[in-house]
Each structure stands twice: as structure tokens, then as C-alpha cells.
Motif scaffolding. Sequence first.
Motif, PDB file in Angstrom:
ATOM      1  N   LEU A 178     -15.945  31.365 -17.685  1.00  0.00           N
ATOM      2  CA  LEU A 178     -15.022  30.637 -18.564  1.00  0.00           C
ATOM      3  C   LEU A 178     -15.767  29.991 -19.734  1.00  0.00           C
ATOM      4  CD1 LEU A 178     -12.569  28.946 -16.042  1.00  0.00           C
ATOM      5  CD2 LEU A 178     -12.152  30.940 -17.498  1.00  0.00           C
ATOM      6  N   ALA A 179     -16.976  29.499 -19.486  1.00  0.00           N
ATOM      7  CA  ALA A 179     -17.770  28.929 -20.578  1.00  0.00           C
ATOM      8  C   ALA A 179     -18.098  29.998 -21.618  1.00  0.00           C
ATOM      9  CB  ALA A 179     -19.053  28.306 -20.033  1.00  0.00           C
ATOM     10  N   GLY A 180     -18.399  31.212 -21.147  1.00  0.00           N
ATOM     11  CA  GLY A 180     -18.679  32.301 -22.082  1.00  0.00           C
ATOM     12  C   GLY A 180     -17.450  32.670 -22.896  1.00  0.00           C
ATOM     13  N   ILE A 181     -16.305  32.766 -22.231  1.00  0.00           N
ATOM     14  CA  ILE A 181     -15.067  33.095 -22.941  1.00  0.00           C
ATOM     15  C   ILE A 181     -14.707  31.981 -23.921  1.00  0.00           C
ATOM     16  CG2 ILE A 181     -12.585  33.490 -22.677  1.00  0.00           C
ATOM     17  CD1 ILE A 181     -13.213  34.774 -19.953  1.00  0.00           C
ATOM     18  N   GLY A 182     -14.818  30.731 -23.468  1.00  0.00           N
ATOM     19  CA  GLY A 182     -14.492  29.606 -24.340  1.00  0.00           C
ATOM     20  C   GLY A 182     -15.403  29.524 -25.551  1.00  0.00           C
ATOM     21  N   ASN A 183     -16.697  29.768 -25.350  1.00  0.00           N
ATOM     22  CA  ASN A 183     -17.637  29.744 -26.471  1.00  0.00           C
ATOM     23  C   ASN A 183     -17.320  30.845 -27.467  1.00  0.00           C
ATOM     24  OD1 ASN A 183     -20.111  28.801 -27.801  1.00  0.00           O
ATOM     25  ND2 ASN A 183     -20.932  30.782 -27.192  1.00  0.00           N
ATOM     26  N   THR A 184     -16.938  32.011 -26.964  1.00  0.00           N
ATOM     27  CA  THR A 184     -16.578  33.114 -27.853  1.00  0.00           C
ATOM     28  C   THR A 184     -15.328  32.779 -28.661  1.00  0.00           C
ATOM     29  OG1 THR A 184     -17.525  34.693 -26.277  1.00  0.00           O
ATOM     30  CG2 THR A 184     -16.043  35.578 -27.965  1.00  0.00           C
ATOM     31  N   LEU A 185     -14.339  32.193 -27.992  1.00  0.00           N
ATOM     32  CA  LEU A 185     -13.124  31.768 -28.701  1.00  0.00           C
ATOM     33  C   LEU A 185     -13.445  30.753 -29.796  1.00  0.00           C
ATOM     34  CD1 LEU A 185     -10.408  31.347 -25.928  1.00  0.00           C
ATOM     35  CD2 LEU A 185     -10.210  32.734 -27.995  1.00  0.00           C
ATOM     36  N   LEU A 186     -14.292  29.786 -29.465  1.00  0.00           N
ATOM     37  CA  LEU A 186     -14.665  28.758 -30.425  1.00  0.00           C
ATOM     38  C   LEU A 186     -15.371  29.360 -31.631  1.00  0.00           C
ATOM     39  CD1 LEU A 186     -15.019  25.766 -31.198  1.00  0.00           C
ATOM     40  CD2 LEU A 186     -17.115  25.765 -29.812  1.00  0.00           C
ATOM     41  N   CYS A 187     -16.317  30.259 -31.378  1.00  0.00           N
ATOM     42  CA  CYS A 187     -17.064  30.885 -32.471  1.00  0.00           C
ATOM     43  C   CYS A 187     -16.172  31.787 -33.309  1.00  0.00           C
ATOM     44  CB  CYS A 187     -18.250  31.674 -31.914  1.00  0.00           C
ATOM     45  SG  CYS A 187     -19.567  30.639 -31.234  1.00  0.00           S
ATOM     46  N   GLN A 188     -15.213  32.457 -32.675  1.00  0.00           N
ATOM     47  CA  GLN A 188     -14.306  33.299 -33.449  1.00  0.00           C
ATOM     48  C   GLN A 188     -13.414  32.452 -34.348  1.00  0.00           C
ATOM     49  OE1 GLN A 188     -12.834  36.674 -31.489  1.00  0.00           O
ATOM     50  NE2 GLN A 188     -11.059  36.963 -32.804  1.00  0.00           N
ATOM     51  N   ALA A 189     -13.006  31.287 -33.864  1.00  0.00           N
ATOM     52  CA  ALA A 189     -12.208  30.394 -34.697  1.00  0.00           C
ATOM     53  C   ALA A 189     -13.014  29.868 -35.876  1.00  0.00           C
ATOM     54  CB  ALA A 189     -11.692  29.231 -33.857  1.00  0.00           C
ATOM     55  N   VAL A 190     -14.303  29.624 -35.654  1.00  0.00           N
ATOM     56  CA  VAL A 190     -15.157  29.061 -36.705  1.00  0.00           C
ATOM     57  C   VAL A 190     -15.597  30.128 -37.706  1.00  0.00           C
ATOM     58  CG1 VAL A 190     -17.382  27.976 -37.148  1.00  0.00           C
ATOM     59  CG2 VAL A 190     -15.955  27.154 -35.273  1.00  0.00           C
TER      60      VAL A 190
END
Length: 200
Positions: free
Chosen positions: A86-98
Motif C-alpha cells: 500500500l505504501a508503494g501504491i500510495g507513493n506512486t499515486l502521490l508522485c503521479q499527482a505531482v
Amino acid sequence: MTESGLSGVISRIGGYAAHHDRRAALANTVALVVASNQPFYPLYIYWAVSQTIWPALASFLSTPFFLAVPALMRRSPVLGRTMLVLAGIGNTLLCQAVFGAASGVAVFLFPCIALAILLFRRTERAIAFGLAAVAFATYLAPSGIFGAPAHVYGFEEYAAFRRLNFLSAATLTALIALLFANAFDDANAQPAETEEPHQT
């Protein structure tokens, strides 16, 4: 730092990542590798993409979650392994938003999918498939839901960004595969247990 001091730090990190459960120990190793690599990601962007690196600082928000995986693993290996994915998925989501979808950062969902499938036992397949489904759904989500990126890079910069993210995600996936391959080799190298003869 002296050599003995460095050895002590390495020993403490190894102790923090250690776990009697083989899958948990592998997950801990991956979590700490990702966390230790995150401070270098802005430098990779600076060298390979652009001097505009401040959006990458947002990725540090996920660092505490990766660092917490071994601690959570001691309480519950299932929760610890779930936290890593979940941390990996969340980090990817965050970076894609940024960074925006054009950066190709969504490619980091592939090692997340690999971890989801590899880290869970046959009796835990429901969790594995559920996490993999979340990663697939995240990848397929319309890019418009993230809104405008924090900074718009140029065409060539986005091309360089995609190359950087592909190489980084491929390296992480290869590391995961190597860790599991070594784990199976170590398991196969152990002598098979033989039954003691029955007393008559």
C-alpha cells in the motif's frame, strides 16, 4: 564515521530488517531499500531530467511508511506486508499527482503488483489478489482525476523522465526477483530433514 561505527549502523539496520519469517524479512529489506533510495530521487531527476526538482520532495511523505514496515511486521507479518504494498501504491499515486501522467511514474505500480503476488502465501491469496487489483485499478484510472501537475516539464524532459522511471522501476523489480530467487536457493540448499528411526 569510523569503520566500527559504520559497522554498528549496518548491524542495527540488519537487526531491524531481520525476521524469522522469510517473506517478512524480504519485505523488510525491500521497504528499507526503497526508503534509503528516496532521498536520491530528486538528484536523479536533477541529473537526468531537469533542474526543477522541488516537486520530488513530495515523495518524502511516504518515507515514514516504508521505514515503519519492519516495526509493523513484528506485530503482524500480514499487516506489515500489506503496508509495504500500500505504501508503494500510495507513493506512486502521490508522485503521479505531482509530476503528471506524462512522467511515466505509474510504472512503479508494476513492482507493487509483483510484491502483492509474491509476498503472500496460498492461504492469503485473497489479500494478494486484492492488492494487485488495487494496483491495476490505479494504473487504469483516468489521468484527469489527479488534476494539473505541480510543474509542467518540457517534451524532452518528460521523455527523459519516462526513461528514468522505467529504469528505476525495472531495477526495483529485478531486485525483488533476485531476493526471492536467492531465498529459494537458500531454502533448497538446506539439507532435507530425515525422520529418526522408530525405537523397537
